[in-house]
Design a protein around this motif. Structure first.
Motif, PDB file in Angstrom:
ATOM      1  N   TRP A  62       0.789  -1.099  -0.022  1.00  0.00           N
ATOM      2  CA  TRP A  62       0.089   0.050  -0.022  1.00  0.00           C
ATOM      3  C   TRP A  62       0.795   1.195   0.070  1.00  0.00           C
ATOM      4  CZ3 TRP A  62      -4.662   1.745  -1.155  1.00  0.00           C
ATOM      5  CH2 TRP A  62      -5.197   2.717  -0.585  1.00  0.00           C
ATOM      6  N   GLY A  63       0.703   2.074  -1.116  1.00  0.00           N
ATOM      7  CA  GLY A  63       1.691   3.246  -1.053  1.00  0.00           C
ATOM      8  C   GLY A  63       0.860   4.468  -0.828  1.00  0.00           C
ATOM      9  N   GLY A  64      -0.222   4.574  -0.409  1.00  0.00           N
ATOM     10  CA  GLY A  64      -1.113   5.676   0.117  1.00  0.00           C
ATOM     11  C   GLY A  64      -2.322   5.842  -0.913  1.00  0.00           C
ATOM     12  N   PHE A  65      -3.136   6.719  -0.578  1.00  0.00           N
ATOM     13  CA  PHE A  65      -4.363   7.018  -1.235  1.00  0.00           C
ATOM     14  C   PHE A  65      -4.117   7.941  -2.409  1.00  0.00           C
ATOM     15  CE2 PHE A  65      -8.266   9.462  -2.137  1.00  0.00           C
ATOM     16  CZ  PHE A  65      -9.075   8.345  -2.241  1.00  0.00           C
ATOM     17  N   THR A  66      -4.470   7.541  -3.623  1.00  0.00           N
ATOM     18  CA  THR A  66      -4.366   8.671  -4.671  1.00  0.00           C
ATOM     19  C   THR A  66      -5.493   8.455  -5.729  1.00  0.00           C
ATOM     20  OG1 THR A  66      -2.846   9.061  -6.489  1.00  0.00           O
ATOM     21  CG2 THR A  66      -3.148   6.750  -6.023  1.00  0.00           C
ATOM     22  N   LEU A  67      -5.725   9.305  -6.399  1.00  0.00           N
ATOM     23  CA  LEU A  67      -6.571   9.448  -7.485  1.00  0.00           C
ATOM     24  C   LEU A  67      -5.871   9.550  -8.783  1.00  0.00           C
ATOM     25  CD1 LEU A  67      -9.498  11.692  -6.398  1.00  0.00           C
ATOM     26  CD2 LEU A  67      -9.550   9.285  -6.285  1.00  0.00           C
ATOM     27  N   ASN A  68      -4.696   9.331  -8.898  1.00  0.00           N
ATOM     28  CA  ASN A  68      -3.567   9.619 -10.009  1.00  0.00           C
ATOM     29  C   ASN A  68      -4.128   8.444 -11.128  1.00  0.00           C
ATOM     30  OD1 ASN A  68      -1.318  10.162 -11.486  1.00  0.00           O
ATOM     31  ND2 ASN A  68      -0.201   8.374 -10.973  1.00  0.00           N
ATOM     32  N   TRP A  69      -4.436   7.414 -10.896  1.00  0.00           N
ATOM     33  CA  TRP A  69      -4.953   6.205 -11.910  1.00  0.00           C
ATOM     34  C   TRP A  69      -6.263   6.575 -12.707  1.00  0.00           C
ATOM     35  CZ3 TRP A  69      -0.326   4.552 -12.231  1.00  0.00           C
ATOM     36  CH2 TRP A  69       0.332   4.153 -11.120  1.00  0.00           C
ATOM     37  N   TYR A  70      -7.215   7.296 -11.720  1.00  0.00           N
ATOM     38  CA  TYR A  70      -8.175   7.830 -12.636  1.00  0.00           C
ATOM     39  C   TYR A  70      -7.762   8.913 -13.412  1.00  0.00           C
ATOM     40  CZ  TYR A  70     -11.098   4.924  -9.370  1.00  0.00           C
ATOM     41  OH  TYR A  70     -11.551   3.884  -8.767  1.00  0.00           O
ATOM     42  N   GLN A  71      -7.083   9.768 -12.958  1.00  0.00           N
ATOM     43  CA  GLN A  71      -6.603  10.945 -13.948  1.00  0.00           C
ATOM     44  C   GLN A  71      -5.951  10.403 -15.118  1.00  0.00           C
ATOM     45  OE1 GLN A  71      -4.137  13.427 -11.579  1.00  0.00           O
ATOM     46  NE2 GLN A  71      -5.817  14.206  -9.934  1.00  0.00           N
ATOM     47  N   ARG A  72      -4.909   9.239 -14.906  1.00  0.00           N
ATOM     48  CA  ARG A  72      -4.315   8.776 -16.180  1.00  0.00           C
ATOM     49  C   ARG A  72      -5.245   7.994 -17.003  1.00  0.00           C
ATOM     50  NH1 ARG A  72       1.536   6.452 -14.526  1.00  0.00           N
ATOM     51  NH2 ARG A  72       1.486   6.260 -16.457  1.00  0.00           N
ATOM     52  N   LEU A  73      -6.247   7.501 -16.304  1.00  0.00           N
ATOM     53  CA  LEU A  73      -7.255   6.703 -17.282  1.00  0.00           C
ATOM     54  C   LEU A  73      -7.881   7.600 -18.329  1.00  0.00           C
ATOM     55  CD1 LEU A  73      -9.331   4.195 -17.824  1.00  0.00           C
ATOM     56  CD2 LEU A  73     -10.518   5.152 -16.051  1.00  0.00           C
ATOM     57  N   PHE A  74      -8.324   8.723 -18.072  1.00  0.00           N
ATOM     58  CA  PHE A  74      -8.993   9.745 -18.970  1.00  0.00           C
ATOM     59  C   PHE A  74      -7.852  10.509 -19.740  1.00  0.00           C
ATOM     60  CE2 PHE A  74     -11.771   9.498 -15.236  1.00  0.00           C
ATOM     61  CZ  PHE A  74     -13.225   9.049 -15.926  1.00  0.00           C
ATOM     62  N   SER A  75      -6.794  10.239 -19.543  1.00  0.00           N
ATOM     63  CA  SER A  75      -5.814  10.860 -20.661  1.00  0.00           C
ATOM     64  C   SER A  75      -5.214   9.673 -21.471  1.00  0.00           C
ATOM     65  CB  SER A  75      -4.821  11.573 -20.036  1.00  0.00           C
ATOM     66  OG  SER A  75      -4.035  10.689 -18.868  1.00  0.00           O
ATOM     67  N   ASN A  76      -5.627   8.458 -21.294  1.00  0.00           N
ATOM     68  CA  ASN A  76      -5.089   7.173 -22.025  1.00  0.00           C
ATOM     69  C   ASN A  76      -5.890   7.023 -23.225  1.00  0.00           C
ATOM     70  OD1 ASN A  76      -4.258   4.497 -22.896  1.00  0.00           O
ATOM     71  ND2 ASN A  76      -3.319   4.169 -20.895  1.00  0.00           N
TER      72      ASN A  76
END
Length: 265
Positions: free
Chosen positions: A42-56
């Protein structure tokens, strides 16, 4: 005492089943918010993958192809399936049984057999691509629609249709005003079943798609060797929440309306 033990055992059994069904989904949701690419750290809470999803771009194109394919195949299969179910219902008993057996065969047949058979059929007539995948999805969706609509046809009150015809309504008008409303539940059930099966399919899509055509399932399969991107966890979470909200609305609001009607009555 015995009844309490039976009740506890049944609840425990159901609880185990629910854990096996939903624990993997819960892990998937947790990983979609994990700042680490590792599935065990567990590296901590993040919304980074959701942001990268919409830019992929690749994922967005695969998602768009999947949704368009599922929607088009479900709509066409629903129309064909409803007309087919009405035609089968009007047959004599012997022909009716034969057609129902033939309708069940594609559902019981292995997907790999259906996929290879359709691929061999398509390569002789049309180039493999989006069109071949669409035809393949329509083909395996039609039986689900027929079997969803058939029970509603058996429950249908044909005397209303005959009365409408006697009063001067033509066949088309009577069909849309009398027959179709009675089949609405089965039609919607068949449509959503076809849509879900199309969204979920991999084997048949894999064998009938051409170069440059990717759905979510085939794209994920292609990434397994390199490792699945965390963006897919985010996308899967969004799809799960979306489906859950639809089921919640479909199952909750009709019960509320029934309660309100009974209260008013």
């Amino acid at each position: 005492m015995v009844e309490k033990i039976k009740d506890w055992v049944s609840r425990f059994y159901i609880g185990i089943i629910m854990i096996f069904l939903y624990a993997p989904i819960l892990v998937l949701i947790v990983l979609s918010f994990n700042d680490s690419r590792s599935r065990v750290t567990w590296g901590g809470f993040t919304l980074n993958w959701y942001q990268r999803l919409f830019s992929n771009r690749q994922i967005k194109e695969a998602l768009a192809t999947t949704l368009i394919l599922a929607l088009m195949s479900a709509l066409i299969a629903t129309v064909v399936g409803v007309l087919g179910a009405l035609g089968i219902h009007a047959m004599r008993q012997r022909n009716y049984k034969i057609m129902m057996i033939l309708t069940n065969i594609p559902m019981l047949n292995a997907d790999i057999v259906t996929g290879i058979a359709l691929m061999l059929w398509f390569v002789h007539f049309i180039p493999l691509g989006f069109g071949s995948v669409l035809l393949a999805h329509i083909t395996f969706n039609i039986p689900y629609v027929i079997l969803s609509v058939m029970p509603k046809i058996k429950q249908m009150n044909l005397s209303i249709y005959e009365a409408a015809r006697d009063l001067g309504a033509n066949a088309v008008y009577a069909f849309f005003k009398i027959i179709l409303p009675q089949l609405t539940g089965g039609i919607l059930s068949g449509f959503f079943m076809a849509f879900t099966m199309s969204m979920d399919d991999f084997v048949i899509t894999y064998f009938t798609k051409g170069a440059g055509v990717n759905t979510l399932s085939t794209m994920i399969y292609g990434e397994i060797r390199k490792g699945i991107k965390p963006e897919m966890y985010a996308l899967s979470t969004i799809i799960f929440v979306f489906v859950f909200m639809i089921l919640l609305v479909v199952n909750y609001f009709p019960s509320r309306k029934k309660e309100e009607k009974s209260y008013i009555g």
